[in-house]
Write a protein that holds these residues in place. Sequence first.
Motif, PDB file in Angstrom:
ATOM      1  N   ALA A 186       0.751  -1.376  -0.079  1.00  0.00           N
ATOM      2  CA  ALA A 186       0.126   0.114   0.054  1.00  0.00           C
ATOM      3  C   ALA A 186       0.892   1.546  -0.021  1.00  0.00           C
ATOM      4  CB  ALA A 186      -0.954  -0.110   1.106  1.00  0.00           C
ATOM      5  N   THR A 187       1.903   1.316   1.011  1.00  0.00           N
ATOM      6  CA  THR A 187       2.602   2.743   1.165  1.00  0.00           C
ATOM      7  C   THR A 187       3.273   3.210  -0.120  1.00  0.00           C
ATOM      8  OG1 THR A 187       2.961   2.036   3.225  1.00  0.00           O
ATOM      9  CG2 THR A 187       4.300   3.612   2.112  1.00  0.00           C
ATOM     10  N   PRO A 188       3.854   2.576  -1.199  1.00  0.00           N
ATOM     11  CA  PRO A 188       4.351   3.213  -2.221  1.00  0.00           C
ATOM     12  C   PRO A 188       3.393   3.627  -3.246  1.00  0.00           C
ATOM     13  CG  PRO A 188       5.597   0.963  -1.995  1.00  0.00           C
ATOM     14  CD  PRO A 188       4.345   1.265  -0.921  1.00  0.00           C
ATOM     15  N   ILE A 189       2.333   2.971  -3.206  1.00  0.00           N
ATOM     16  CA  ILE A 189       0.954   3.372  -4.306  1.00  0.00           C
ATOM     17  C   ILE A 189       0.269   4.616  -3.718  1.00  0.00           C
ATOM     18  CG2 ILE A 189      -1.191   2.539  -4.824  1.00  0.00           C
ATOM     19  CD1 ILE A 189      -0.148  -0.446  -5.162  1.00  0.00           C
ATOM     20  N   ILE A 190       0.071   4.570  -2.283  1.00  0.00           N
ATOM     21  CA  ILE A 190      -0.448   5.720  -1.406  1.00  0.00           C
ATOM     22  C   ILE A 190       0.340   6.943  -1.925  1.00  0.00           C
ATOM     23  CG2 ILE A 190      -1.142   6.720   0.588  1.00  0.00           C
ATOM     24  CD1 ILE A 190      -1.885   3.725   1.381  1.00  0.00           C
ATOM     25  N   ASP A 191       1.745   6.862  -1.689  1.00  0.00           N
ATOM     26  CA  ASP A 191       2.723   7.814  -1.571  1.00  0.00           C
ATOM     27  C   ASP A 191       2.966   8.516  -3.270  1.00  0.00           C
ATOM     28  OD1 ASP A 191       3.449   7.609   1.107  1.00  0.00           O
ATOM     29  OD2 ASP A 191       5.269   6.436   0.623  1.00  0.00           O
ATOM     30  N   THR A 192       2.783   7.614  -4.010  1.00  0.00           N
ATOM     31  CA  THR A 192       2.675   7.974  -5.557  1.00  0.00           C
ATOM     32  C   THR A 192       1.343   8.861  -5.836  1.00  0.00           C
ATOM     33  OG1 THR A 192       4.082   6.047  -6.070  1.00  0.00           O
ATOM     34  CG2 THR A 192       3.085   7.444  -7.860  1.00  0.00           C
ATOM     35  N   LEU A 193       0.266   8.368  -5.350  1.00  0.00           N
ATOM     36  CA  LEU A 193      -0.975   9.220  -5.464  1.00  0.00           C
ATOM     37  C   LEU A 193      -0.954  10.196  -4.920  1.00  0.00           C
ATOM     38  CD1 LEU A 193      -3.596   6.023  -5.109  1.00  0.00           C
ATOM     39  CD2 LEU A 193      -2.871   7.259  -7.180  1.00  0.00           C
ATOM     40  N   ASN A 194      -0.413  10.521  -3.673  1.00  0.00           N
ATOM     41  CA  ASN A 194      -0.416  11.674  -2.915  1.00  0.00           C
ATOM     42  C   ASN A 194       0.641  12.711  -3.579  1.00  0.00           C
ATOM     43  OD1 ASN A 194      -1.982  10.829  -1.099  1.00  0.00           O
ATOM     44  ND2 ASN A 194      -0.581  10.166   0.557  1.00  0.00           N
ATOM     45  N   GLU A 195       1.662  12.359  -4.094  1.00  0.00           N
ATOM     46  CA  GLU A 195       2.529  13.243  -4.678  1.00  0.00           C
ATOM     47  C   GLU A 195       1.899  13.916  -5.858  1.00  0.00           C
ATOM     48  OE1 GLU A 195       5.739  10.546  -5.761  1.00  0.00           O
ATOM     49  OE2 GLU A 195       6.601  10.423  -3.937  1.00  0.00           O
ATOM     50  N   ARG A 196       1.093  13.366  -6.689  1.00  0.00           N
ATOM     51  CA  ARG A 196       0.431  13.855  -7.748  1.00  0.00           C
ATOM     52  C   ARG A 196      -1.080  14.275  -7.631  1.00  0.00           C
ATOM     53  NH1 ARG A 196       3.992  10.331  -8.865  1.00  0.00           N
ATOM     54  NH2 ARG A 196       5.205  10.381 -10.802  1.00  0.00           N
ATOM     55  N   GLY A 197      -1.542  14.271  -6.233  1.00  0.00           N
ATOM     56  CA  GLY A 197      -2.868  14.643  -5.836  1.00  0.00           C
ATOM     57  C   GLY A 197      -4.061  13.740  -6.325  1.00  0.00           C
ATOM     58  N   TRP A 198      -3.910  12.531  -6.711  1.00  0.00           N
ATOM     59  CA  TRP A 198      -4.579  11.810  -7.474  1.00  0.00           C
ATOM     60  C   TRP A 198      -5.263  10.732  -6.341  1.00  0.00           C
ATOM     61  CZ3 TRP A 198      -0.954   9.276 -11.577  1.00  0.00           C
ATOM     62  CH2 TRP A 198      -0.595  10.350 -12.457  1.00  0.00           C
ATOM     63  N   GLN A 199      -6.554  10.434  -6.601  1.00  0.00           N
ATOM     64  CA  GLN A 199      -7.413   9.400  -5.951  1.00  0.00           C
ATOM     65  C   GLN A 199      -7.290   8.367  -6.584  1.00  0.00           C
ATOM     66  OE1 GLN A 199      -9.256  10.273  -2.893  1.00  0.00           O
ATOM     67  NE2 GLN A 199      -7.994  11.999  -3.215  1.00  0.00           N
ATOM     68  N   LEU A 200      -7.966   7.217  -5.854  1.00  0.00           N
ATOM     69  CA  LEU A 200      -7.743   5.745  -6.752  1.00  0.00           C
ATOM     70  C   LEU A 200      -9.201   5.450  -6.997  1.00  0.00           C
ATOM     71  CD1 LEU A 200      -5.820   3.612  -7.745  1.00  0.00           C
ATOM     72  CD2 LEU A 200      -6.245   2.615  -5.440  1.00  0.00           C
TER      73      LEU A 200
END
Length: 255
Positions: A35-49
């Motif tokens: 989860a963490t690398p995916i969430i971090d990548t989403l947060n960096e770009r301001g994206w939801q999933l």
Amino acid sequence: MPLQIITVPCRTDNYAYILHAPLTGLTAVVDAPEATPIIDTLNERGWQLDFILITHHHNDHIDAVAELRSKYGATVIGAEADAHRLPDLDLRVHNGDTFSLGNVKVNVIDVPGHTLGHIAFHIPSVKALFTADSLMALGCGRLFEGTPAQMLTSLRTLAALPGDTQVYSGHEYATTNAAFALTVEPGNRNLQARAQKIKEARDRGEPTVPSLLSEEKKTNPFLRADSAEIRQVLGMEDAPALEVFTEVRQRRNSF
């Protein structure tokens, strides 16, 4: 750009892939190892999933599904045939199905071999193919559940797609795969050059994925059962392609 694709290293050698459609703002991930690398990548770009696409049931591809679904409320998509051993699916798909991620069409391809319920996702509009542990960079997944015949058929199905398709596979195995491939086809100049490029990429800490399907067909021994050199090295000049493929897989298992 109809779709941005971000490669996300997870665990020790897994990859997840985040897909983002700028026109609609929709975002998906293919497989969820951590989860963490995916969430971090989403947060960096301001994206939801919005969507989680699952290729097969192994833990290193689904461990983070529950956490990501809980955090984002994402729709989970996977194979009907494997629904009994996948996280709860919101959409169950079959070979030949097409579904939409907003304005992006995704085709489902059955690729049994590594597991019986393994599927791949093909997005023709961006020439992207998400193969996880079926077709891999210079390799294919171990046959934990399927037969050599099933895997060979799966690989041939994928190899029939356009050569300019980008193959996004599930692990960083290219260094070892290249070393093995050179043992069965040492005279392949395309393979020699690719092995050097892989070494350089890894020395820089860069992923070796995606890879071009046309390059896989020139260098991946699991797509080259008809190679005269491989057949000569194996002493199987007149053997059926399935027997050659099976021998290559067995040798890779013990490499």
